[in-house]
Design a protein around this motif. Structure first.
Motif, PDB file in Angstrom:
ATOM      1  N   ASN A  54       0.903  -1.306  -0.063  1.00 12.45           N
ATOM      2  CA  ASN A  54      -0.023   0.044   0.091  1.00 12.45           C
ATOM      3  C   ASN A  54       0.836   1.370  -0.021  1.00 12.45           C
ATOM      4  N   SER A  55       1.861   1.256  -0.121  1.00 12.80           N
ATOM      5  CA  SER A  55       2.951   2.362   0.014  1.00 12.80           C
ATOM      6  C   SER A  55       4.516   1.798  -0.425  1.00 12.80           C
ATOM      7  N   ALA A  56       5.285   2.758  -1.009  1.00 17.23           N
ATOM      8  CA  ALA A  56       6.485   2.340  -1.003  1.00 17.23           C
ATOM      9  C   ALA A  56       7.366   2.161   0.488  1.00 17.23           C
ATOM     10  N   THR A  57       6.841   3.147   1.069  1.00 18.22           N
ATOM     11  CA  THR A  57       7.152   2.940   2.760  1.00 18.22           C
ATOM     12  C   THR A  57       7.185   1.647   3.530  1.00 18.22           C
ATOM     13  N   ALA A  58       5.656   1.033   3.193  1.00 15.09           N
ATOM     14  CA  ALA A  58       5.490  -0.279   3.497  1.00 15.09           C
ATOM     15  C   ALA A  58       6.551  -1.478   2.839  1.00 15.09           C
ATOM     16  N   ILE A  80      20.072  12.722   0.934  1.00 18.69           N
ATOM     17  CA  ILE A  80      19.240  13.407   0.080  1.00 18.69           C
ATOM     18  C   ILE A  80      18.191  12.618  -0.193  1.00 18.69           C
ATOM     19  N   THR A  81      17.344  12.210   0.424  1.00 18.24           N
ATOM     20  CA  THR A  81      16.035  11.272   0.048  1.00 18.24           C
ATOM     21  C   THR A  81      14.952  11.642   1.058  1.00 18.24           C
ATOM     22  N   PHE A  82      13.746  11.101   0.704  1.00 17.73           N
ATOM     23  CA  PHE A  82      12.701  11.087   1.514  1.00 17.73           C
ATOM     24  C   PHE A  82      12.804  10.384   2.846  1.00 17.73           C
ATOM     25  N   VAL A  83      12.370  10.985   4.192  1.00 14.81           N
ATOM     26  CA  VAL A  83      12.426  10.189   5.289  1.00 14.81           C
ATOM     27  C   VAL A  83      12.131   8.751   5.400  1.00 14.81           C
ATOM     28  N   GLU A 154      17.038  -1.419  -3.377  1.00 13.56           N
ATOM     29  CA  GLU A 154      17.123  -0.085  -4.010  1.00 13.56           C
ATOM     30  C   GLU A 154      15.724   0.594  -3.602  1.00 13.56           C
ATOM     31  N   ASP A 155      15.833   1.960  -3.245  1.00 17.93           N
ATOM     32  CA  ASP A 155      14.741   2.700  -3.206  1.00 17.93           C
ATOM     33  C   ASP A 155      14.658   3.337  -4.548  1.00 17.93           C
ATOM     34  N   ALA A 156      13.783   2.867  -5.413  1.00 17.36           N
ATOM     35  CA  ALA A 156      13.401   3.310  -6.615  1.00 17.36           C
ATOM     36  C   ALA A 156      12.190   4.051  -6.993  1.00 17.36           C
ATOM     37  N   SER A 157      11.809   4.799  -5.889  1.00 19.41           N
ATOM     38  CA  SER A 157      10.484   5.386  -5.787  1.00 19.41           C
ATOM     39  C   SER A 157      10.344   6.468  -6.790  1.00 19.41           C
ATOM     40  N   HIS A 158      11.433   6.856  -7.505  1.00 18.17           N
ATOM     41  CA  HIS A 158      11.578   7.902  -8.450  1.00 18.17           C
ATOM     42  C   HIS A 158      11.685   7.184  -9.889  1.00 18.17           C
ATOM     43  N   ALA A 159      11.886   6.107  -9.935  1.00 15.61           N
ATOM     44  CA  ALA A 159      12.739   5.192 -10.930  1.00 15.61           C
ATOM     45  C   ALA A 159      12.180   4.103 -11.842  1.00 15.61           C
ATOM     46  N   PHE A 180       9.327   0.549  -5.554  1.00 16.81           N
ATOM     47  CA  PHE A 180       8.745   1.526  -6.333  1.00 16.81           C
ATOM     48  C   PHE A 180       7.873   1.979  -5.493  1.00 16.81           C
ATOM     49  N   SER A 181       7.565   3.546  -5.814  1.00 17.49           N
ATOM     50  CA  SER A 181       6.175   4.167  -5.133  1.00 17.49           C
ATOM     51  C   SER A 181       5.389   4.679  -6.357  1.00 17.49           C
ATOM     52  N   PHE A 182       4.112   4.514  -5.916  1.00 18.81           N
ATOM     53  CA  PHE A 182       3.120   4.938  -7.158  1.00 18.81           C
ATOM     54  C   PHE A 182       2.129   6.392  -6.293  1.00 18.81           C
ATOM     55  N   VAL A 185       2.755  12.017  -7.450  1.00 21.64           N
ATOM     56  CA  VAL A 185       3.682  12.873  -7.765  1.00 21.64           C
ATOM     57  C   VAL A 185       4.619  11.974  -8.508  1.00 21.64           C
ATOM     58  N   LYS A 186       4.699  10.713  -8.408  1.00 21.63           N
ATOM     59  CA  LYS A 186       5.678   9.905  -8.985  1.00 21.63           C
ATOM     60  C   LYS A 186       5.355   9.560 -10.513  1.00 21.63           C
ATOM     61  N   ILE A 187       6.037   8.649 -10.900  1.00 21.14           N
ATOM     62  CA  ILE A 187       6.195   8.413 -12.142  1.00 21.14           C
ATOM     63  C   ILE A 187       4.763   7.967 -12.773  1.00 21.14           C
ATOM     64  N   GLU A 192      -2.130   5.735  -3.545  1.00 22.70           N
ATOM     65  CA  GLU A 192      -0.958   5.286  -2.647  1.00 22.70           C
ATOM     66  C   GLU A 192      -0.637   4.052  -3.019  1.00 22.70           C
ATOM     67  N   GLY A 193       0.657   3.717  -3.050  1.00 21.79           N
ATOM     68  CA  GLY A 193       0.997   2.286  -3.159  1.00 21.79           C
ATOM     69  C   GLY A 193       2.290   2.126  -3.560  1.00 21.79           C
ATOM     70  N   GLY A 194       2.671   1.038  -3.743  1.00 28.37           N
ATOM     71  CA  GLY A 194       4.170   0.635  -3.926  1.00 28.37           C
ATOM     72  C   GLY A 194       4.185  -0.776  -4.286  1.00 28.37           C
ATOM     73  N   HIS A 326      13.580  19.148  -2.843  1.00 26.04           N
ATOM     74  CA  HIS A 326      13.965  17.701  -2.484  1.00 26.04           C
ATOM     75  C   HIS A 326      15.462  17.330  -2.374  1.00 26.04           C
ATOM     76  N   TYR A 327      15.972  17.292  -1.249  1.00 29.26           N
ATOM     77  CA  TYR A 327      15.208  17.196  -0.021  1.00 29.26           C
ATOM     78  C   TYR A 327      15.961  17.760   1.242  1.00 29.26           C
ATOM     79  N   ILE A 328      15.513  17.933   2.178  1.00 28.56           N
ATOM     80  CA  ILE A 328      16.287  18.660   3.611  1.00 28.56           C
ATOM     81  C   ILE A 328      16.849  17.146   3.764  1.00 28.56           C
TER      82      ILE A 328
HETATM   83  C1  LIG Z   1       7.873   8.910  -2.298  1.00 28.50           C
HETATM   84  C2  LIG Z   1       9.166   8.400  -1.679  1.00 28.50           C
HETATM   85  C3  LIG Z   1       9.093   7.210  -0.957  1.00 28.50           C
HETATM   86  C4  LIG Z   1       7.836   6.896  -0.273  1.00 28.50           C
HETATM   87  O1  LIG Z   1       6.739   6.434  -1.150  1.00 28.50           O
HETATM   88  P1  LIG Z   1       5.390   6.361  -0.603  1.00 28.50           P
HETATM   89  O2  LIG Z   1       4.792   5.481  -1.489  1.00 28.50           O
HETATM   90  O3  LIG Z   1       4.760   7.715  -0.334  1.00 28.50           O
HETATM   91  O4  LIG Z   1       5.367   5.582   0.779  1.00 28.50           O
HETATM   92  C5  LIG Z   1      10.269   6.781  -0.485  1.00 28.50           C
HETATM   93  N1  LIG Z   1      11.620   7.197  -0.775  1.00 28.50           N
HETATM   94  C6  LIG Z   1      11.394   8.054  -1.655  1.00 28.50           C
HETATM   95  C7  LIG Z   1      13.055   8.462  -2.287  1.00 28.50           C
HETATM   96  C8  LIG Z   1      10.479   8.647  -2.006  1.00 28.50           C
HETATM   97  O5  LIG Z   1      10.563   9.897  -3.051  1.00 28.50           O
END
Ligand SMILES: *Cc1c(COP(=O)(O)O)cnc(C)c1O
Length: 382
Positions: A54-58, A80-83, A154-159, A180-182, A185-187, A192-194, A326-328
């Motif tokens: 249900n998310s990339a975080t999950a 330099i990434t999302f938390v 890999e955190d390929a949320s953007h990719a 991957f993240s869906f 704002v992503k690709i 919500e989803g991943g 993107h990002y603090i």
């Molecule tokens: C968006 C993002 C996440 C989290 O994705 P969610 O699907 O919102 O949980 C994790 N890492 C990076 C780099 C992101 O950009």
């Protein structure tokens, strides 16, 4: 005029029709659309397995658990990434740590990583973040993982849609897992989803069972004393399932992925051409890479500009441009203070943070909107 956002989803009638057809079906969740979506994404990336969540975080959480991350371990990633990239460590009771970035790619620096590996206790897991869709140097990372014995997620949320050396990100050619993240704002989006991709059957099965409470129904075959109602909780899992409504949107969006990536690259190329000669820089992408271009980030050469970073940011905002940053650096977050990171240990991340601005980039951005943004950037820089 409404502000031009830095990113937004692109939903067409076909996407809507797909979702509506699932709404009218028997399955809103745990139905056939999930497996269809998983199969399409796995095949697209060239991975053996995919688990929708249900998310990339999950996905990052389950991935870290499946890789065996526990209290005594550490997870290293880019600051330099999302938390969410590093929060995965906290969820497992482990300690997150950071490796400085490269100022030309904005990705984790392999040199900085190697230096840190030689100098300190080894991480259990390294999480490379493919910033804006530009693949990290995965071959080099794999070499280091073999030498120093860590796992790669890999955190390929953007990719999604990116490739390196002609191989799609998500193929897990040089990693254990890819997430991957869906988010809209992503690709591509599912609301919500991943999804997690892998070629490792054991990791696949572990993540799949943890996604749904740690419960399996297959155990019923093993149980002679119980009836067909039988299921078994074998681990402490979660409800991290994606719904079929979301998977339906994902299936439809997957058909549009290639077009999204083409349009994002077109827009990025126009920015680069138009910004030539201005006192700013952008991510350097080698010919080996195709980036899905989630973000277009500029970094200001403040030695050649008579304004501050904040002034330029605010002026762009006042022109109704939905700029962002993107990002603090994650170690600057109050929750991370207890780790006692020293910003001067990450000079490139600090420099990046003091100069970066994200400009609007999304597939439905019009040429006119982009022209407006370019003019505004030119104007505020003088
Ligand atoms: C968006 C993002 C996440 C989290 O994705 P969610 O699907 O919102 O949980 C994790 N890492 C990076 C780099 C992101 O950009």
């Amino acid at each position: 005029m409404r502000p031009i956002p830095y990113g937004r989803q692109d939903i067409n009638q076909e996407d809507i029709d797909h979702v509506v057809s699932v709404l009218k079906s028997d399955w809103l969740t745990q139905g056939p659309a999930i497996e269809q979506f998983e199969n399409i994404v796995a095949r697209y990336c060239g991975a053996k397995y995919a688990v929708a969540v249900n998310s990339a975080t999950a996905g990052l959480h389950l991935g870290a658990l499946a890789l065996g991350l526990t209290e005594s371990d550490s997870l290293w990633t880019s600051p330099i990434t999302f938390v969410a990239s590093s929060n995965a460590a906290f969820y497992c009771g482990a300690k997150p740590d950071f490796v400085d970035i490269d100022l030309t790619t904005y990705n984790m620096s392999m040199e900085a990583l190697e230096k840190k590996l030689r100098a300190s206790a080894k991480p259990k897991v390294v999480v490379p973040v493919h910033f804006s869709g530009l693949s990290c140097e995965m071959k080099k990372l794999r070499e280091l993982s073999e030498k120093y014995g860590f796992k790669i997620m890999e955190d390929a949320s953007h990719a999604i849609g990116s490739s390196h050396d002609g191989v799609k990100v998500g193929a897990c050619e040089h990693s254990d897992l890819c997430v991957f993240s869906f988010h809209p704002v992503k690709i591509i989006t599912t609301g919500e989803g991943g999804i997690v991709t892998t070629n490792n059957k054991e990791l696949y099965e572990k993540i799949k069972i943890l996604r749904t409470h740690g419960i399996t129904r297959e155990a019923q075959k093993l149980s002679e004393n119980d009836g067909p109602w039988y299921y078994e909780q074998q681990h402490l899992g979660f409800n991290y399932r994606m719904t079929d409504i979301q998977a339906a949107l994902g299936l439809s969006q997957m058909k549009r992925l290639e077009n999204f990536v083409v349009r994002r690259n077109q827009l990025a190329n126009v920015y680069k051409k138009e910004f030539e000669g201005l006192p700013l820089a952008w991510q350097v992408i080698s010919d080996k890479n195709l980036s899905a271009y989630h973000l277009f980030v500029i970094t200001l050469d403040l030695s050649k500009i008579k304004k501050t970073h904040l002034q330029i940011y605010k002026e762009l905002q006042s022109h109704n441009i939905g700029v962002n940053l993107h990002y603090i650096p994650v170690y600057r977050q109050p929750y991370y203070k207890k780790l006692n990171h020293v910003p001067s240990d990450f000079p490139n991340a600090e420099k990046y943070y003091q100069t970066a601005i994200t400009l609007p980039l999304f597939p439905s951005m019009t040429d006119e909107q982009q022209k407006y943004v370019i003019e505004a950037v030119r104007r505020v820089l003088v």
